[in-house]
Design a protein around this motif. Structure first.
Motif, PDB file in Angstrom:
ATOM      1  N   ALA A 146      -7.641  -7.060  -8.968  1.00  0.00           N
ATOM      2  CA  ALA A 146      -6.145  -7.870  -8.386  1.00  0.00           C
ATOM      3  C   ALA A 146      -5.635  -8.029  -7.304  1.00  0.00           C
ATOM      4  N   HIS A 147      -6.181  -6.759  -6.986  1.00  0.00           N
ATOM      5  CA  HIS A 147      -5.596  -6.367  -5.438  1.00  0.00           C
ATOM      6  C   HIS A 147      -6.032  -6.407  -4.619  1.00  0.00           C
ATOM      7  N   ARG A 148      -7.548  -6.776  -5.096  1.00  0.00           N
ATOM      8  CA  ARG A 148      -8.977  -7.846  -3.993  1.00  0.00           C
ATOM      9  C   ARG A 148      -9.755  -6.604  -2.898  1.00  0.00           C
ATOM     10  N   PRO A 149      -9.919  -5.522  -3.768  1.00  0.00           N
ATOM     11  CA  PRO A 149     -10.392  -4.415  -3.235  1.00  0.00           C
ATOM     12  C   PRO A 149     -11.471  -4.694  -2.177  1.00  0.00           C
ATOM     13  N   ARG A 150     -11.657  -4.187  -1.105  1.00  0.00           N
ATOM     14  CA  ARG A 150     -12.788  -3.855  -0.628  1.00  0.00           C
ATOM     15  C   ARG A 150     -13.772  -3.145  -0.911  1.00  0.00           C
TER      16      ARG A 150
END
Length: 203
Positions: A146-150
């Motif tokens: 959900a936190h758009r991880p790399r």
């Protein structure tokens, strides 16, 4: 290089679990960890996520030694369930996403979009303990992304999934990789390795 493992070593009670493991992962790559039970796959993933310290070697993230602050750029789906069974499904996902630096509004928006993508909207108000094993796994996947991880770390992500759910997860992981996310996964699902992974690491 998004992730570089340099001669990682780890032992428990005098038994070597990892011995000089080196590996690199670029943006958009999906790498599969292969090995029998006890080969050290979960241990290596926990070292990358800073849940364990290596006895030797180093983890380099985006060109610098990985720090606690970098974990905001990492999503982790562990093999074991890590949910609060008595907490509401949406409330829990929003809370855990906000721990990665999102505002409550951003977290609610991202979680809502993922619930829609994964067919979870009707479960928003349920308690996590009411979910099937497969739906709990979907919820943990939402929390991981959900936190758009790399960098996305997946430990046995297909556990509890039927064939349709496994296909859905493979599709979503490929989509994330196409958007530049680096993915490192451990799985016994050889079909998933063959269809998803651009490279493998044998432990």
């Amino acid at each position: 290089m998004m992730l570089q493992l340099e001669r990682i070593g780890k032992q428990f009670d005098g038994r070597k679990v990892l011995d000089g493991v080196s590996f690199g992962l670029e943006r958009g790559e999906v790498a599969g960890l292969l090995g029998c039970n006890g080969a050290g796959k979960t241990t290596l993933l926990r070292i990358v996520c800073r849940l364990l310290e290596p006895d030797s070697g180093s983890v380099v993230f985006d060109g610098h030694p990985m720090s606690q602050a970098d974990l905001r750029e990492v999503g982790y789906l562990p093999e074991e369930r890590g949910l609060y069974r008595g907490m509401g499904v949406e409330e829990q996902a929003v809370y855990l996403a906000s721990l990665k630096g999102l505002s409550r509004r951003q977290a609610r928006q991202e979680v809502g979009q993922w619930f829609a993508r994964l067919g979870m909207e009707e479960w928003r108000g349920r308690k996590a303990g009411q979910l099937s094993k497969g739906m709990q796994q979907r919820l943990q996947f939402v929390v991981a992304v959900a936190h758009r991880p790399r960098l996305l770390i997946l430990d046995e992500p297909f556990s509890g999934f039927d064939a349709a759910s496994a296909d859905m997860l493979r599709r979503e992981v490929r989509r994330l990789a196409e958007g530049g996310t680096a993915v490192l996964l451990s799985t016994h699902n050889l079909e998933a390795v063959e269809t998803m992974c651009t490279k493998t690491l044998q432990l």
